[in-house]
Scaffold this motif. Structure first.
Motif, PDB file in Angstrom:
ATOM      1  N   UNK A 299       3.205 -60.647  11.808  1.00 30.42           N
ATOM      2  CA  UNK A 299       3.273 -59.535  12.744  1.00 30.42           C
ATOM      3  C   UNK A 299       2.135 -58.545  12.505  1.00 30.42           C
ATOM      4  N   UNK A 300       1.828 -58.302  11.227  1.00 26.26           N
ATOM      5  CA  UNK A 300       0.905 -57.217  10.893  1.00 26.26           C
ATOM      6  C   UNK A 300      -0.519 -57.456  11.380  1.00 26.26           C
TER       7      UNK A 300
ATOM      8  N   UNK B 267       3.468 -53.200  18.757  1.00 29.56           N
ATOM      9  CA  UNK B 267       3.236 -53.566  17.360  1.00 29.56           C
ATOM     10  C   UNK B 267       3.749 -52.475  16.431  1.00 29.56           C
TER      11      UNK B 267
ATOM     12  N   UNK C   8       7.365 -62.355  16.919  1.00 30.56           N
ATOM     13  CA  UNK C   8       8.412 -61.342  17.003  1.00 30.56           C
ATOM     14  C   UNK C   8       9.692 -61.725  16.267  1.00 30.56           C
TER      15      UNK C   8
ATOM     16  N   UNK D 257      10.144 -53.216  10.550  1.00 29.60           N
ATOM     17  CA  UNK D 257       9.978 -53.856   9.238  1.00 29.60           C
ATOM     18  C   UNK D 257      10.275 -52.843   8.138  1.00 29.60           C
TER      19      UNK D 257
ATOM     20  N   UNK E 122       6.191 -60.601   7.225  1.00 28.80           N
ATOM     21  CA  UNK E 122       5.492 -59.424   7.736  1.00 28.80           C
ATOM     22  C   UNK E 122       4.070 -59.725   8.165  1.00 28.80           C
TER      23      UNK E 122
ATOM     24  N   UNK F 194       9.917 -61.061  12.443  1.00 20.75           N
ATOM     25  CA  UNK F 194       9.527 -59.712  12.032  1.00 20.75           C
ATOM     26  C   UNK F 194      10.129 -59.307  10.687  1.00 20.75           C
ATOM     27  N   UNK F 195      11.377 -59.711  10.414  1.00 14.01           N
ATOM     28  CA  UNK F 195      11.988 -59.290   9.159  1.00 14.01           C
ATOM     29  C   UNK F 195      11.780 -60.315   8.035  1.00 14.01           C
TER      30      UNK F 195
END
Lengths: 298, 336
Positions: free
Chosen positions: A266-267, B147, A256, B154, A263, A259-260
């Motif tokens: 998280x993906x 998610x 988490x 994002x 990617x 996240x920025x």
């Protein structure tokens, strides 16, 4: 109303074959079944498929992107996480947790749910009222919230999370079983069996239960997918499987804060959850269409 | 109608009593001594322990304890938070508007998109639109929304920079809450840009929270509509030569919407579950986040009071939906 004339009457297809004939009509359901079987194989042969250990930390490769992105390498196909673990391997091992969660939650809630539902449907009277009131009460609590509170009481962890989710799923199964049992109990074959001297247990489990299975099978498939989602949500909130377990929701919780920045961390775990749950829901829809006699006639 | 209302109310009371029993039992089921839990990590001396036991009534028989608890609940006394020392009821009502605003926007979005999509999918059964929209709906239904939230962050906050990541409004603006709804309060405050800021903060959480209800409503509308379109009276309306728009929009839709209303009502529980995740990701200062924080701080009176209030809200909304249902559908009203 067929217009073709057969000289010899064909034997009707057996129940399994008939089911398959209806099931395979639904392309989405077949696709769901294939994906689900693939996930099962992945879980079964994780040791052989996974390129790395799910917990091995490669100190030279923190947050490495997937192989097609700039800076990625074919050594870590889907990249690495913040402590240098191979994401692909963790996802492959993670499928084991999701399948175990689904299996245990469904078996637990199905066993208890069927028992309570049959009792409520068979005994009736105050026992039924008591059971059904208790179930109504549980339905007043939003499911994830109730699970969160149960975990808060029991303490965080994968097993307690599964237990909490099983409890939360009970009311639906109890209601379904009771409704099906009451319908069946009024039919002649049950009376015949009773007149022949079948005992209570025999009536409930051998005579009535098999005829209540269709809605329960469908509900179990849907519960299986919801259990994976809810367990991932609990893992994401830090109340399910604990790190470094490669459970998909827990992986997302760890990812988490990146996240920025990264990617891929998280993906992919989320995609794994989505694909598995979607496959199960497609399968559930197909099962319902194939098992529901009302829809068959259309 | 009165009999119907009384019958429904009669069903609600035992459920409510059961819920108070559950929340009452909850704090006593937590492993360990409740006083030590209340005292936190510092611990208490034996004398103070006995004193606190008496103060909280833990030395009384269970029945007496329950009686005290339920008389407290009925007079609005849900105890005090261990952390903030504030009455739980006050904390709940301070934060509730934030959750209410988010949930209301989410359900409105879900209905505004879900119902038309479901109708069109049913009317054009088997078309590309039907397949694509129902495929999307099933995907939305299978979506791990935590998610989904991260993905949207994002894209829209990280890459495009269009929306903020957390909170209800930019720190640049401050005004006293009037309605508790940031969208309305920001307009009332008259500060330039406040409304836009509130709206931009609200968009992503709303989209995330509405995803599952939207999918469910679209699927339900489609199947209800399909069922109704096959009815004889619809065929009669068509045979009379009514334009298709009128047959679908008036004759079919009115009956198809009845099960859809129930489903919308049932989404209230789903929304509350969703707010726990959505609020925690977007740092939205509402009930869901508060409850999670209370659990993390082992603030049991807050957890106990919070879930009691949420369960009560769910019951009340379900009751209202039931009554509306009885109002639109005479068949239900006269059933018993």
């Amino acid at each position: 109303m067929s217009t073709t004339v057969n000289t010899t009457a064909q034997a009707p297809p057996g129940p399994l074959r008939e089911f398959w004939l209806y099931f395979r009509e639904n392309r989405g359901a077949v696709a769901g079944l294939i994906v689900f079987v693939l996930v099962c194989l992945m879980a079964l042969f994780a040791d052989m498929i996974a390129p790395h250990s799910p917990t091995q930390q490669y100190r030279e490769a923190f947050l490495q992107p997937p192989f097609w992105a700039e800076g990625g390498s074919s050594r870590f196909l889907l990249g690495t996480d913040a402590v240098g673990r191979d994401i692909l391997s963790r996802l492959i091992y993670g499928s084991r947790y999701s399948l175990i969660i689904g299996t245990i939650v469904v078996s637990l809630s199905l066993t208890v749910g069927i028992a309570l539902g049959l009792i409520a449907g068979y005994v009736r009277g105050s026992t039924e009222t008591l059971i059904m009131r208790a179930m109504d009460m549980m339905l007043a609590f939003p499911s994830l919230l109730l699970a969160v509170v149960i975990v808060a009481i029991l303490g965080p962890g994968l097993f307690n999370a599964m237990l909490a989710i099983s409890i939360v799923y009970l009311p639906h199964l109890v209601r379904l079983t009771r409704a099906a049992a009451i319908t069946e109990l009024g039919k002649d074959y049950v009376t015949a069996s009773r007149v022949s001297g079948a005992g209570t247990l025999r009536l409930m489990i051998i005579t009535v239960l098999p005829n209540c299975m269709a809605p329960l099978i469908v509900q179990s498939t849907l519960s299986f997918s919801s259990a994976i989602l809810d367990a991932a949500a609990l893992g994401f909130l830090g109340m399910g499987a604990q790190p470094p377990t490669p459970e998909w929701g827990t992986m997302l919780a760890e990812a988490r804060e990146f996240v920025l920045r990264a990617w891929w961390v998280v993906t992919f775990p989320g995609l794994a959850i989505l694909v598995t749950v979607l496959a199960l829901n497609l399968l559930g829809d197909g099962l319902r269409d194939a098992l529901d006699p009302r829809l068959k006639r259309q | 109608m009165l009999r119907f209302v009384l019958h429904r109310l009669g069903l609600v009371i035992p459920t409510f009593v059961g819920i108070t029993l559950l929340t009452f039992a909850m704090i006593r089921l937590v492993p360990g001594d409740p006083i030590e839990l209340l005292a936190g990590e510092r611990g208490v001396s034996p004398e103070r322990h006995a004193e606190l036991r008496a103060q909280y009534g833990f030395d009384q028989p269970l029945l007496v304890q329950y009686w005290d608890y339920i008389s407290g609940v009925l007079t609005g006394d849900l105890g005090k938070s261990i952390v903030t020392k504030q009455p739980v009821l006050d904390e709940f009502f301070t934060l509730f508007p934030a959750t209410l605003e988010l949930s209301t926007c989410a359900i409105i979005l879900a209905v505004l998109i879900g119902v038309p999509v479901g109708i069109i999918a049913a009317v054009r059964r088997g078309s590309i639109f039907d397949h694509v929209s129902m495929g999307t709906a099933l995907t939305g239904f299978s979506m791990p929304i935590f998610w989904w939230a991260l993905l949207l962050i994002i894209l829209f906050s990280g890459i495009l920079g269009w929306t903020p990541v957390s909170g209800r409004i930019s720190l640049l603006y401050f005004f006293e809450p009037v309605t508790g709804f940031m969208l309305i309060d920001s307009l009332l405050s008259g500060q330039e840009g406040a409304f836009t800021s509130a709206l931009r903060h609200l968009i992503l959480p709303t989209v995330v929270l509405s995803t599952v209800p939207l999918a469910v409503i679209a699927r339900q509308t489609r199947s209800a509509m399909l069922e109704v379109l096959g009815e004889d009276y619809v065929r009669t309306a068509r045979a009379k030569g009514l334009p298709p728009r009128r047959v679908i929009g008036v004759h079919a839709l009115r009956n198809a919407l009845i099960p859809v209303i129930t489903v919308i009502g049932l989404q209230v529980g789903v929304l509350f579950s969703g707010t726990v995740l959505t609020e925690s990701i977007f740092s939205w200062p509402g009930i869901g986040k508060w409850l999670l924080d209370s659990i993390a701080r082992r603030d049991y009176p807050s957890v106990q009071g919070g879930i009691l209030l949420i369960a009560t809200t769910v019951i009340v909304i379900n009751l209202l939906v039931d009554l509306v249902y009885g109002l639109v559908n005479p068949r239900i009203r006269h059933h018993r």
